[in-house]
Write a protein that holds these residues in place. Structure first.
Motif, PDB file in Angstrom:
ATOM      1  N   ILE A 113      -3.792 -31.811  -5.068  1.00  0.00           N
ATOM      2  CA  ILE A 113      -4.418 -30.496  -5.246  1.00  0.00           C
ATOM      3  C   ILE A 113      -5.196 -30.445  -6.558  1.00  0.00           C
ATOM      4  O   ILE A 113      -6.206 -29.765  -6.667  1.00  0.00           O
ATOM      5  CB  ILE A 113      -3.349 -29.377  -5.188  1.00  0.00           C
ATOM      6  CG1 ILE A 113      -2.833 -29.239  -3.752  1.00  0.00           C
ATOM      7  CG2 ILE A 113      -3.900 -28.053  -5.705  1.00  0.00           C
ATOM      8  CD1 ILE A 113      -1.624 -28.337  -3.617  1.00  0.00           C
ATOM      9  N   ARG A 114      -4.736 -31.193  -7.551  1.00  0.00           N
ATOM     10  CA  ARG A 114      -5.353 -31.237  -8.873  1.00  0.00           C
ATOM     11  C   ARG A 114      -5.432 -29.850  -9.525  1.00  0.00           C
ATOM     12  O   ARG A 114      -6.506 -29.388  -9.922  1.00  0.00           O
ATOM     13  CB  ARG A 114      -6.720 -31.886  -8.807  1.00  0.00           C
ATOM     14  CG  ARG A 114      -6.649 -33.319  -8.254  1.00  0.00           C
ATOM     15  CD  ARG A 114      -7.966 -33.955  -8.228  1.00  0.00           C
ATOM     16  NE  ARG A 114      -8.305 -34.170  -9.650  1.00  0.00           N
ATOM     17  CZ  ARG A 114      -9.168 -35.047 -10.080  1.00  0.00           C
ATOM     18  NH1 ARG A 114      -9.819 -35.782  -9.228  1.00  0.00           N
ATOM     19  NH2 ARG A 114      -9.414 -35.187 -11.360  1.00  0.00           N
ATOM     20  N   PRO A 115      -4.274 -29.198  -9.632  1.00  0.00           N
ATOM     21  CA  PRO A 115      -4.295 -27.863 -10.244  1.00  0.00           C
ATOM     22  C   PRO A 115      -4.630 -27.938 -11.726  1.00  0.00           C
ATOM     23  O   PRO A 115      -4.279 -28.896 -12.415  1.00  0.00           O
ATOM     24  CB  PRO A 115      -2.860 -27.362 -10.030  1.00  0.00           C
ATOM     25  CG  PRO A 115      -2.041 -28.608  -9.969  1.00  0.00           C
ATOM     26  CD  PRO A 115      -2.921 -29.639  -9.310  1.00  0.00           C
ATOM     27  N   ALA A 116      -5.294 -26.909 -12.205  1.00  0.00           N
ATOM     28  CA  ALA A 116      -5.548 -26.779 -13.641  1.00  0.00           C
ATOM     29  C   ALA A 116      -4.390 -26.047 -14.313  1.00  0.00           C
ATOM     30  O   ALA A 116      -4.187 -26.166 -15.514  1.00  0.00           O
ATOM     31  CB  ALA A 116      -6.849 -26.022 -13.881  1.00  0.00           C
ATOM     32  N   TYR A 144      -0.784 -21.757  -3.641  1.00  0.00           N
ATOM     33  CA  TYR A 144      -1.944 -22.203  -4.407  1.00  0.00           C
ATOM     34  C   TYR A 144      -3.053 -21.170  -4.320  1.00  0.00           C
ATOM     35  O   TYR A 144      -3.381 -20.681  -3.234  1.00  0.00           O
ATOM     36  CB  TYR A 144      -2.431 -23.552  -3.875  1.00  0.00           C
ATOM     37  CG  TYR A 144      -3.584 -24.128  -4.653  1.00  0.00           C
ATOM     38  CD1 TYR A 144      -3.465 -24.424  -6.006  1.00  0.00           C
ATOM     39  CD2 TYR A 144      -4.797 -24.378  -4.037  1.00  0.00           C
ATOM     40  CE1 TYR A 144      -4.518 -24.955  -6.730  1.00  0.00           C
ATOM     41  CE2 TYR A 144      -5.864 -24.916  -4.746  1.00  0.00           C
ATOM     42  CZ  TYR A 144      -5.718 -25.197  -6.087  1.00  0.00           C
ATOM     43  OH  TYR A 144      -6.760 -25.718  -6.798  1.00  0.00           O
ATOM     44  N   PRO A 200      -6.809 -21.198  -4.966  1.00  0.00           N
ATOM     45  CA  PRO A 200      -7.910 -22.126  -5.242  1.00  0.00           C
ATOM     46  C   PRO A 200      -8.878 -21.648  -6.318  1.00  0.00           C
ATOM     47  O   PRO A 200      -9.318 -22.447  -7.154  1.00  0.00           O
ATOM     48  CB  PRO A 200      -8.615 -22.268  -3.893  1.00  0.00           C
ATOM     49  CG  PRO A 200      -7.631 -21.840  -2.871  1.00  0.00           C
ATOM     50  CD  PRO A 200      -6.738 -20.840  -3.553  1.00  0.00           C
ATOM     51  N   GLU A 201      -9.237 -20.357  -6.305  1.00  0.00           N
ATOM     52  CA  GLU A 201     -10.210 -19.843  -7.267  1.00  0.00           C
ATOM     53  C   GLU A 201      -9.740 -20.016  -8.704  1.00  0.00           C
ATOM     54  O   GLU A 201     -10.546 -20.175  -9.625  1.00  0.00           O
ATOM     55  CB  GLU A 201     -10.512 -18.356  -7.000  1.00  0.00           C
ATOM     56  CG  GLU A 201     -11.140 -18.071  -5.652  1.00  0.00           C
ATOM     57  CD  GLU A 201     -10.117 -18.043  -4.508  1.00  0.00           C
ATOM     58  OE1 GLU A 201      -8.914 -17.828  -4.753  1.00  0.00           O
ATOM     59  OE2 GLU A 201     -10.538 -18.276  -3.354  1.00  0.00           O
ATOM     60  N   GLU A 202      -8.454 -19.981  -8.910  1.00  0.00           N
ATOM     61  CA  GLU A 202      -7.870 -20.116 -10.247  1.00  0.00           C
ATOM     62  C   GLU A 202      -7.351 -21.526 -10.513  1.00  0.00           C
ATOM     63  O   GLU A 202      -6.920 -21.817 -11.629  1.00  0.00           O
ATOM     64  CB  GLU A 202      -6.714 -19.112 -10.420  1.00  0.00           C
ATOM     65  CG  GLU A 202      -7.100 -17.669 -10.201  1.00  0.00           C
ATOM     66  CD  GLU A 202      -8.097 -17.169 -11.239  1.00  0.00           C
ATOM     67  OE1 GLU A 202      -8.040 -17.633 -12.399  1.00  0.00           O
ATOM     68  OE2 GLU A 202      -8.922 -16.314 -10.895  1.00  0.00           O
ATOM     69  N   LYS A 203      -7.344 -22.353  -9.466  1.00  0.00           N
ATOM     70  CA  LYS A 203      -6.731 -23.691  -9.548  1.00  0.00           C
ATOM     71  C   LYS A 203      -5.299 -23.585 -10.063  1.00  0.00           C
ATOM     72  O   LYS A 203      -4.844 -24.348 -10.915  1.00  0.00           O
ATOM     73  CB  LYS A 203      -7.557 -24.640 -10.406  1.00  0.00           C
ATOM     74  CG  LYS A 203      -8.902 -24.964  -9.808  1.00  0.00           C
ATOM     75  CD  LYS A 203      -9.572 -26.063 -10.580  1.00  0.00           C
ATOM     76  CE  LYS A 203     -10.850 -26.451  -9.834  1.00  0.00           C
ATOM     77  NZ  LYS A 203     -11.400 -27.698 -10.367  1.00  0.00           N
TER      78      LYS A 203
END
Length: 144
Positions: free
Chosen positions: A60-63, A17, A19-22
């Motif tokens: 995590i709720r990734p974009a 993962y 984080p900065e980019e999701k």
């Protein structure tokens, strides 16, 4: 980059993962979607670990989500895709257990799963022998 232990497909499966980019680079444990909205379960060695991995991925709720054998998914589709992967993983386990209760052999269950998940559109990128080996192990581990 955060490395996340997500066993279930294999004992050593990992996701990553940013984080900065999701952006979540997921492992096969959470499943695949090469023909989304059709999805396939990815657990082979452990169903419960796979469900935990899917729940962690949802949390995590990734974009953006990269799935093996499937590619990149972005935006509003991601939460729907993760929900579909969770639902298919649960329903495949229920299907396997129900067929077993009905008296089907592991081989018969594998054949039924082949007819559901080994679609003609997938046959160019996924050898049938590999699919059958993975599915046999999945059924055996779930029932064992």
């Amino acid at each position: 980059v955060e490395a996340i232990d997500m066993p279930g497909h294999t004992r050593c499966s990992m996701s990553y993962y940013i984080p900065e980019e999701k952006l979540l680079f997921a492992c096969e444990t959470i499943g695949t979607a090469p023909l989304y909205p059709i999805v396939s379960p990815g657990y082979i060695v452990n169903y419960k670990q796979a469900m935990h991995a899917i729940e962690r991925s949802i949390a995590i709720r990734p974009a953006h989500l990269v799935l093996p054998h499937s590619g990149l998914f972005s935006g509003e589709i991601v939460p729907n895709l993760l929900a579909s992967l969770k639902e298919e993983t649960e329903s495949s386990a229920t299907f396997i257990r129900e067929k077993h209760r009905q008296g089907l052999s592991e081989e018969e269950i594998v054949e039924e799963l082949r007819q559901i998940h080994y679609l003609p559109q997938l046959r160019l990128g996924l050898p049938e022998r590999a699919f059958l080996i993975n599915t046999q192990v999945m059924v055996s581990r779930l029932l064992g």
